[in-house]
Design an enzyme around this catalytic site. Structure first.
Site, PDB file in Angstrom:
ATOM      1  N   VAL A  56       0.980  -1.092  -0.011  1.00 26.97           N
ATOM      2  CA  VAL A  56       0.024   0.123  -0.122  1.00 26.97           C
ATOM      3  C   VAL A  56       0.752   1.058   0.011  1.00 26.97           C
ATOM      4  O   VAL A  56       0.534   2.018  -0.832  1.00 26.97           O
ATOM      5  CB  VAL A  56      -0.999   0.025   1.024  1.00 26.97           C
ATOM      6  CG1 VAL A  56      -1.833   1.370   1.294  1.00 26.97           C
ATOM      7  CG2 VAL A  56      -1.811  -1.123   0.938  1.00 26.97           C
ATOM      8  N   GLY A  59       2.056   1.706  -3.221  1.00 28.75           N
ATOM      9  CA  GLY A  59       0.993   1.989  -4.557  1.00 28.75           C
ATOM     10  C   GLY A  59       0.614   3.717  -4.031  1.00 28.75           C
ATOM     11  O   GLY A  59       0.431   4.509  -4.717  1.00 28.75           O
ATOM     12  N   GLU A  60       0.667   3.939  -2.786  1.00 27.59           N
ATOM     13  CA  GLU A  60       0.206   5.425  -2.461  1.00 27.59           C
ATOM     14  C   GLU A  60       1.230   6.346  -2.953  1.00 27.59           C
ATOM     15  O   GLU A  60       0.972   7.542  -3.305  1.00 27.59           O
ATOM     16  CB  GLU A  60      -0.199   5.456  -0.905  1.00 27.59           C
ATOM     17  CG  GLU A  60      -0.744   6.861  -0.733  1.00 27.59           C
ATOM     18  CD  GLU A  60      -1.427   7.040   0.696  1.00 27.59           C
ATOM     19  OE1 GLU A  60      -1.887   7.994   0.994  1.00 27.59           O
ATOM     20  OE2 GLU A  60      -1.672   5.979   1.322  1.00 27.59           O
ATOM     21  N   SER A  61       2.581   5.951  -2.673  1.00 27.95           N
ATOM     22  CA  SER A  61       3.571   6.911  -3.053  1.00 27.95           C
ATOM     23  C   SER A  61       3.603   7.208  -4.424  1.00 27.95           C
ATOM     24  O   SER A  61       3.678   8.293  -4.870  1.00 27.95           O
ATOM     25  CB  SER A  61       4.922   6.268  -2.684  1.00 27.95           C
ATOM     26  OG  SER A  61       5.124   6.046  -1.269  1.00 27.95           O
ATOM     27  N   SER A  64       0.005   9.089  -5.524  1.00 29.18           N
ATOM     28  CA  SER A  64      -0.088  10.320  -4.931  1.00 29.18           C
ATOM     29  C   SER A  64       0.915  11.330  -5.841  1.00 29.18           C
ATOM     30  O   SER A  64       0.654  12.420  -6.240  1.00 29.18           O
ATOM     31  CB  SER A  64       0.212  10.497  -3.427  1.00 29.18           C
ATOM     32  OG  SER A  64      -0.670  10.051  -2.715  1.00 29.18           O
TER      33      SER A  64
END
Length: 138
Positions: A56, A59-61, A64
């Site tokens: 996660v 993925g978020e890095s 975003s």
């Protein structure tokens, strides 16, 4: 819209201290596609598998950063929803996240990040929604 050198933008901005601690390395970066790797070593859970939260974070890095590049100067993208489906487990080597946009709107972006192991087997699929708003005054 002026063409932006995504890698130069990302190098100047940085991915943040958490991404550095986890060993995330950006290898390709544009509005249409962002790619990064992350080592399994140091990011495992107790039984030696890559921690689900590590997928996660990768993925978020990516999602975003891609949303913020798309948002452009004077705008800021902030995460409002994220989910992940883990379908396999990496136990060694590197995983690679490939981030592609599903929706690029005026105020909302949605990105899918496919994370695979070194054999190319998908381990996790992360989807992130970001809201785009005006950046706070400096």
């Amino acid at each position: 819209m002026t063409e932006i050198d995504g890698m130069a933008w990302a190098d100047e901005r940085g991915m943040g201290p958490l991404a550095r601690k986890m060993g995330i390395a950006l290898t390709e970066f544009s509005i249409d596609r962002a790619v990064a790797t992350m080592p399994v070593e140091g990011n495992q859970q107790g039984v030696g598998l890559l921690h689900g939260g590590a997928y996660v974070v990768l993925g978020e890095s990516l999602g975003s950063m891609a949303a913020n590049l798309y948002a452009g100067p004077g705008r800021l993208a902030v995460g409002v929803d994220i989910n992940a489906t883990h379908t396999s487990s990496a136990t060694s080597g590197l995983v690679t996240g490939v981030c592609t946009p599903i929706h690029l709107g005026r105020s909302i972006t949605v990105h899918e990040i496919a994370i695979t192991d070194e054999r190319g087997k998908r381990c996790s699929t992360v989807r992130i929604t970001n809201m785009i708003k005006d950046a706070p005054a400096a």
